[in-house]
Design an enzyme around this catalytic site. Structure first.
Site, mmCIF file in Angstrom:
data_model
loop_
_atom_site.group_PDB
_atom_site.id
_atom_site.type_symbol
_atom_site.label_atom_id
_atom_site.label_comp_id
_atom_site.label_asym_id
_atom_site.label_seq_id
_atom_site.Cartn_x
_atom_site.Cartn_y
_atom_site.Cartn_z
ATOM 1 N N HIS A 26 -3.459 0.786 -3.527
ATOM 2 C CA HIS A 26 -3.568 -0.254 -2.518
ATOM 3 C C HIS A 26 -2.494 -1.304 -2.817
ATOM 4 C CE1 HIS A 26 -8.004 0.509 -1.138
ATOM 5 N NE2 HIS A 26 -7.318 1.624 -1.252
ATOM 6 N N ASN A 69 0.850 -1.177 0.000
ATOM 7 C CA ASN A 69 0.000 0.000 0.000
ATOM 8 C C ASN A 69 0.898 1.243 0.000
ATOM 9 O OD1 ASN A 69 -1.595 2.255 1.093
ATOM 10 N ND2 ASN A 69 -3.198 0.716 1.315
ATOM 11 N N GLU A 106 -2.567 -4.507 -3.428
ATOM 12 C CA GLU A 106 -2.821 -5.434 -4.540
ATOM 13 C C GLU A 106 -2.702 -4.722 -5.880
ATOM 14 O OE1 GLU A 106 -4.636 -4.828 -1.854
ATOM 15 O OE2 GLU A 106 -5.658 -6.605 -1.104
ATOM 16 N N CYS A 165 -9.716 -3.847 -4.998
ATOM 17 C CA CYS A 165 -8.717 -4.895 -5.221
ATOM 18 C C CYS A 165 -9.361 -6.223 -5.620
ATOM 19 C CB CYS A 165 -7.845 -5.040 -3.989
ATOM 20 S SG CYS A 165 -6.978 -3.483 -3.632
ATOM 21 N N CYS A 186 -10.344 -5.256 -0.539
ATOM 22 C CA CYS A 186 -11.507 -4.372 -0.616
ATOM 23 C C CYS A 186 -12.133 -4.516 -2.000
ATOM 24 C CB CYS A 186 -11.084 -2.920 -0.377
ATOM 25 S SG CYS A 186 -10.173 -2.214 -1.780
#
Lengths: 156, 156
Positions: free
Chosen positions: B52, B41, B54, B82, B79
């Site tokens: 983020h 992140n 990912e 992602c 989330c």
């Protein structure tokens, strides 16, 4: 002739992308009637598969607070990645140029309370139609998503 | 002691992020038993809200073909942004370090046929718990998402 000046700006981004050899999808982020960020699909140009137009636009918008409540204009209805981004960033409204080339994930946006408007603009459709006819391989790679997932979602 | 070496690498990315003043969430992408991309992140570090862990990882993986069928290890359940990215990039499996700090969008991953494993690791939970206790403002900003959307999804 397009009725919305902001969509014209998203289209300008799409055309810029095409002139760079990329997929012609563009986006602008609007807050208080002003463009606060611009982006275009840079997947081909950057070699990075996540750089869709909306992601490119949102990453340039800066902190979450800058995106919250803003309107995202995009020349094509967002895919799952970009719809997820719009939700996560607190976008209030998505205006799409068209959804004929890609039906996109309008349902996800609406499920999270985002207003969605589809302008169904011939200019956006022609841009994509022409591009896909000449770059079938790039478009197939862009889609990525298999149909199986979409089918399974109907059961949710 | 963690049983999966790849999750250790994701944790190393998370810690690197924390040492930079960022949110300690890390990810690695694995294909054919090898790490092909790493990310963390970088929202605080870069000022860009979409970075983020990912997304940072997937953007470094390169073309869609490099992601297709790969396994995404992340220290925290993804989330919506992602999860959408994982679906769009054709990830076959997501291994999450924990889902206590954030329940995340496991349902979306699974709806699109992605296998999900939650390792429920104390090490990942402690990392986040400690960070949040000291950086409540950064975490509140990270969450972004209002609860209304999640509630409305139950009706789908």
């Amino acid at each position: 002739m397009i009725h919305d000046g902001f969509m014209n700006e998203a289209l300008a981004e799409a055309r810029k992308g095409q002139s760079e050899g990329g997929v012609p999808i563009g986006a602008v982020l609007v807050k208080d009637e002003e463009i606060v960020a611009r982006g275009r699909n840079r997947r081909v140009q950057s070699g990075s598969s996540v750089l869709h137009a909306e992601i490119d636009c949102l990453r340039q918008a800066g902190p979450v607070a800058a995106c919250r409540g803003a309107i995202l204009y995009t020349t094509l209805m967002p895919c799952l990645l970009c719809a997820g981004a719009a939700v996560q960033m607190g976008i209030s409204r998505v205006v799409a140029g068209e959804s004929e080339t890609l039906s996109g994930e309008r349902w996800l946006l609406e499920a999270y309370g985002i207003e969605v408007e589809d302008l169904d603009l011939e200019e956006c459709k022609v841009l994509m139609r022409t591009f896909i006819a000449q770059n079938r391989d790039l478009w197939d790679e862009e889609l990525g998503l298999s149909s199986s997932g979409k089918d399974s979602l109907k059961d949710l």
